[in-house]
Each structure stands twice: as C-alpha cells, then as structure tokens.
Design an enzyme around this catalytic site. Structure first.
Site, PDB file in Angstrom:
ATOM      1  N   GLN A  67       0.853  -1.185   0.000  1.00  0.00           N
ATOM      2  CA  GLN A  67       0.000   0.000   0.000  1.00  0.00           C
ATOM      3  C   GLN A  67       0.888   1.234   0.000  1.00  0.00           C
ATOM      4  OE1 GLN A  67      -2.955  -0.128   3.120  1.00  0.00           O
ATOM      5  NE2 GLN A  67      -3.664  -2.177   2.524  1.00  0.00           N
ATOM      6  N   HIS A  72       0.344   5.110   0.010  1.00  0.00           N
ATOM      7  CA  HIS A  72      -0.812   5.974   0.248  1.00  0.00           C
ATOM      8  C   HIS A  72      -0.483   6.989   1.330  1.00  0.00           C
ATOM      9  CE1 HIS A  72      -2.374   3.010   3.581  1.00  0.00           C
ATOM     10  NE2 HIS A  72      -1.075   3.111   3.575  1.00  0.00           N
ATOM     11  N   HIS A  77      -4.241  -8.070  11.663  1.00  0.00           N
ATOM     12  CA  HIS A  77      -4.836  -9.043  10.747  1.00  0.00           C
ATOM     13  C   HIS A  77      -4.564 -10.465  11.219  1.00  0.00           C
ATOM     14  CE1 HIS A  77      -4.599  -5.803   7.330  1.00  0.00           C
ATOM     15  NE2 HIS A  77      -5.638  -5.623   8.137  1.00  0.00           N
ATOM     16  N   ASN A  88      -5.264  -7.287   2.963  1.00  0.00           N
ATOM     17  CA  ASN A  88      -6.288  -7.022   3.979  1.00  0.00           C
ATOM     18  C   ASN A  88      -7.383  -8.079   3.873  1.00  0.00           C
ATOM     19  OD1 ASN A  88      -5.018  -4.489   2.888  1.00  0.00           O
ATOM     20  ND2 ASN A  88      -5.883  -3.687   4.769  1.00  0.00           N
TER      21      ASN A  88
END
Length: 621
Positions: free
Chosen positions: A454, A456, A553, A596
């Site tokens: 990711q 971002h 997670h 995810n």
C-alpha cells in the site's frame, strides 16, 4: 443514544444469535434478516459513532442527509468521516489509539528499578495482572501490538477500508495461495469465490475509482508505472480497492463501515421488527448440550451479561440473560471469538467436566494454567500474522514540475486544479491544492513478490507527520507479508488471569519460520528500492519492521476448511460436531495471507449465512 430496534424478548427463541457487531457479524445479521429470520445481536462495547438515514418509504429516502429531522440513527459509522479528520488525517491517529486495547502485555520480566522502594511494586512471584498485563506471556513469542476494538462496528469504525481480493495462483496445487480452497475442484472453487467476492463487494461498497481525480494519486500511480516500464521490470501499480464513495463535494469521501451493512435493519420497519441489537452486553460463553469430546453436540443457549445494570448494582440478577436461538454465530474478532469459545469449555457449576485436565487446565504450572478445549481441538492453533514494514518519504522536488506540467494525456482537470491553486496562493511552494485527495496505490501479491503493498497517506496508530511538515508531499509505504500456518503457533487462554472485561486472558505463542524471516527481508529490500525511486526518507520514519501484531490481521484462531483434522469448522464456518454453531471473522481464514482480509471474511460470512438460512430458514410474513 437510543437504538431503535426490536426490544429483547426472553420468552421466544430467536432464529439466530450473533455475538459481535463488526462488518462480519453485521453481514450475518443483514442476510439472515433479509431471509425473514429473527436475529439477536450482542455487542460488548457501546454504540459511539452514528450516521442517520430516512426511513424506507420516505420521499427523501434516496438522499443521504446525516442527522436530518425525523431520520433514523444508525450505529457503526466510520469515525474518519468527521470533517475535522478529512481535513487533517493525522489527527485521526489518536482516535485509533483510543479505540484499541492491547491483548497481552508481558509483566513477569518487568522490574522497575527506579521505583520508590517504599511504594507498591510487582515481584517475580506476584507480577501485575490487570488490564491485559499477562505474567504467562513470554515476550519473545508475543504479538505485542495485537489489539481489539470494542464497540458497535468494531474496527470498521477506524479501518483503512482496503478491500483487495486474495491471490490465487494459476496452479491449483501450488505450494502457497492466499485464497483458501472451498472445494477440491479447481473450477468449482474459482466459481464459488467469484460469486462470493462479487456479493461481498456489493455489501461493503468496494470501488477503485474514487481517487481518479486526485493529483497525488495519479502522480504516484503513473510515475511508478513509467519508471518500471522504462526499467523493463514487470510490476503492476494499480488503484487500491477501497470501501468508500466520493461525495458531491469532491473534496470529501465517505468511508464505509458497519452502518452501511446494517442500514436497512434500522430504516425498514419490517426488517427492524426482526432485529434486536443489545449493546454493552458481553457474550460470556455458550452453554452446550453436553461436554463429551468427539460426539455430535449443539448449543443450548448463550450466557450474556448486560454490563450496565451490573455496573450500577453488582450481582443484579437482571444483568444476566440466557438467550435461546436455533443457531448461534460467534463473530467477535479473531481473538475474542476464540476467547468466547474457550470460555465455553468451562460449563455451569452443576455440570461435571468429563475430559481429563478440565478442572486444572494444562500448559504449565498452576499459576499459568490454560483452558483446555477438547470439544474444539484446533481452537487457537495454526494462527497466522503479517510481518510488516513501514516508511515515509518526502517527494522529490523534481516531481513538483511534473505536477505543474503533467506529461500524460487527458488530464485537463489536473491542469485546471493546479492553475486555480497557483493563482489563489502564489506564495505556496507546493502546486498541489490543499484539499487534493491522498494517493491510494497498491501492488498486488504475486508469486515473484509474495507481499501486499500500500502506497498511500492514511492514519494508523503510528506514522503521524510532524506539524512542521507539509503532508501534501508525504507518502506512506506499508508492505504486508505473510506467515505459513504452523500448529505450534497458537493462541491460548489463561484460567487464572482475566482481561479488563473479566474474560480469560489471551496469551500468544508465535514464532516465524526461517522461510517467513527470509521472505520478510526480501520484502524490506523491495520496499526500500521502490520508495527511493520518487523521494527520500522522512526523518524518524526510515524503513523499519513494525511490532508483531500491528497489522491487526491475526487469523487462523478459528480456522475453517476442508481438512477436519486441522480446522475448527468446515468451509461453511460450521464448527465440527456442532449442528447449530458457526464462527465468523478473520480467524476463520486458514491460509497465510498478506492482503487485507475483511473482504474475504465477508465472503465466508455470506457462505455461512446461506448455510444457516438453508437449515434454519422459514417463511415469515
């Protein structure tokens, strides 16, 4: 705030009892209520984030006017939707920190040498044990940052909203796959997952286009694809799938959470009549018909405690409820779901435990005894975690010229935005508009690069930018790896230590294999290589491995799959040997994965709900 659902009734059994109100529990509730089943959902935390929508049939129903007159409050709203956090994402970091409770904090080896010698202190024989402090936790095998969120919506009230699909290799029998197998037939497995992912995306509202008109998003995405194309290296940079939608004012986005899934259970009077939500209610345990391992069994009732009457009057008999249902779902998160099931192995006082060790437990000395779970032998075993690397970079100054004059065709909107900003703020050294949406870029998991990326700008419980830095030129890099399931990696629960909510204290026993460690090193190298192509490290946010558990997670605690000897439940998430007990959440995922997991967990909830409806459904008017 008062939640307008059907009041609890003890005189009539429900069709479905659900423990947990996150997006997974909400999916179970939505689908079962849609199928005319009566549902009772309990949540240990409070409802503390709301939106509001018109009642079904209202002429204004298509509009989304938050907290308009006469509208219905819906809990489980994403807290990042508040205007103050959309304007300054770094302020949301403290909201996340406030929502999380660390699961297991080692204390046996913590000696505070500088403490006043006359005050109360811990000792080796009697360490501190409150609020997650865990003398049984070995710090070398802990997931030190693993945490839980208690409240309606769970972690969906502060999550990133990233909803990628899991990777499935072309070879059905490849040594590793993120996406678990739901069938032994490759074609059928692919068909099942395609259908489930489509439904899950519809339920949570996944999109890859909400940042199409962000300058920073396009700058990062297009620049990286150009760089790797020139280097003749195959790396596909693409928009990160996100559960959100852009609002009428394009400066703002609405992040999706549990409220989206539960909406019709509040706005539709017919559906609302079949749905009961009890907040501040702890699902203490499930009580079984019998406690003989290996035999067919079923849940008799759920033992639930209303924490508010208990808080006002300890011992108040009104605080304890026996909730009867035809089927039971435990979907409280990877840790709490296993916690409820482990605690369920301790039956009421008048029931004799038939299995050896049931009285004293196992796993070490009396002080550190754990709860045995012979009714579910694989409970808490084969847990998986995501090693994680992180850094932040400041964009190269040369990219500001690219912002002023983008070299790619079809970007008139970009040029107009920059021109308006430069005209309005000629002294701003950065030509990017103040309210330009952040980048949301990903690199998908592949066999050559088996990690999820990711690129971002978002708020986590870490990674806030100093106030004297302009966040428009900061980019976050988060690389998530995977670990292979190993039986020795487990989550157990203590007999003699309790968490803040008087439930058995969780303890982790987790180590990475040599392959896991080598893969994590490769992932770090990859992150550094990619990050430095468009900027330099922000001081204080140089490349680093994050504390185990920080990805939040955790999986495999209630793993479900085709192999009955290595799982807690089948591929419909029905617990082995129980005809009316189902589990949900990231804990059901049996594979190691880097992406995810929420979208995949919703898929499992859809599949399990369909099984419940097929078995326990009945027509209602």
């Amino acid at each position: 705030m008062f939640l307008d659902t059907t009041p609890f009734r003890a005189d009539e059994p429900y069709d479905v009892f659900i423990a947990g109100s996150g997006p997974i529990g909400a999916t179970f509730a939505k689908l079962c209520v849609d199928a005319n089943l009566r549902v009772c959902m309990v949540e240990i935390g409070a409802a503390d984030s709301f939106t509001s929508k018109p009642m079904k049939g209202d002429p204004n129903a298509p509009r989304s006017v938050q907290f308009g007159p006469g509208q219905v409050p819906i809990p489980g709203y994403h807290k990042k939707n508040e205007i103050e956090y959309q304007k300054d994402i770094d302020r949301f970091v403290n909201v996340i920190k406030g929502a999380l409770s660390t699961c297991s904090i080692p204390t046996s080896n913590n000696h505070i040498a500088t403490l006043d010698p006359s005050v109360v202190s811990n000792s080796l024989d009697k360490p501190f044990i409150s609020l997650g402090k865990n003398p049984a936790q070995n710090p070398f095998v802990n997931l030190g940052a693993e945490a839980v969120t208690r409240g309606v919506g769970g972690m969906s009230t502060h999550w990133t909203c990233a909803t990628p699909e899991f990777f499935a290799p072309a070879d059905f029998n490849a040594p590793h796959r993120e996406r678990p197998k739901l069938s032994t037939d490759a074609a059928e497995d692919a068909r099942i997952w395609k259908d489930l992912y489509a439904q899950a995306k519809e339920i949570i509202g996944t999109s890859t286009t909400e940042f199409d008109h962000s300058i920073r998003h396009n700058l990062v995405l297009r620049k990286y694809n150009d760089i790797f194309q020139k280097e003749n290296v195959i790396r596909e940079f693409s928009p990160l799938p996100l559960a959100c939608h852009r609002l009428t004012d394009p400066d703002y986005v609405e992040w999706h959470a549990t409220d989206r899934i539960l909406e019709e259970l509040f706005t539709d009077p017919v559906k609302r009549g079949r749905f009961t939500l009890l907040t501040n209610h702890r699902c203490t345990k499930l009580v079984f018909k019998h406690y003989r391992p290996g035999e067919e069994n079923e849940v008799d009732y759920a033992l639930v405690e209303d924490l508010l009457p208990h808080m006002q009057n300890p011992g108040n008999p009104a605080s304890v409820k026996k909730i009867y249902a035809r089927s039971y779902v435990v979907a409280c998160g990877a840790v709490a779901t296993a916690q409820v099931l482990a605690n369920s192995h301790i039956p009421p006082d008048d029931v004799v435990i038939p299995f050896p060790g049931g009285e004293k437990g196992s796993g070490g000395g009396e002080r550190d005894a754990t709860i045995p779970t012979p009714l579910m032998p694989m409970l808490g075993k084969y847990i998986t975690e995501q090693p994680m690397t992180f850094c932040q970079v400041v964009l190269d100054s040369s990219l500001m010229e690219v912002v002023r004059n983008p070299p790619w065709p079809g970007l008139d909107w970009w040029k107009e935005k920059v021109a308006r900003h430069v005209e309005a703020f000629p002294n701003d050294p950065i030509p990017i508009p103040f309210r330009d949406p952040e980048p949301q870029v990903t690199i998908k998991f592949t066999e050559e690069h088996p990690w999820h990326v990711q690129i971002h700008r978002d708020a986590f419980s870490y990674g806030a930018v100093a106030e004297n830095m302009d966040t428009r030129v900061i980019v976050d890099y988060r690389f998530f790896g995977y670990t292979e399931p190993q039986e020795a990696n487990e989550l157990v629960f203590q007999q003699h230590y309790r968490d803040a909510y008087d439930m058995p204290q969780p303890t982790f026993k987790f180590t990475m294999s040599q392959d896991d460690r080598a893969r994590a090193r490769r992932m770090m190298d990859d992150m550094c290589n990619i990050a430095l192509k468009i900027g330099g490290y922000l001081p204080g946010s140089e490349p680093q491995f994050m504390t185990p558990g920080l990805a939040l997670h955790l999986a495999g605690t209630t793993r479900c799959g085709l192999d009955t000897q290595k799982t807690v439940g089948n591929t419909h998430c029905k617990v082995h040997n129980f005809n009316n007990l189902y589990v949900g959440g990231n804990g059901v995922i049996e594979t190691g994965f880097a992406a995810n997991p929420t979208l995949t967990s919703i898929c499992y909830a859809i599949r399990a709900s369909n099984d419940i409806i097929a078995k326990f459904g009945r027509h209602r008017g």
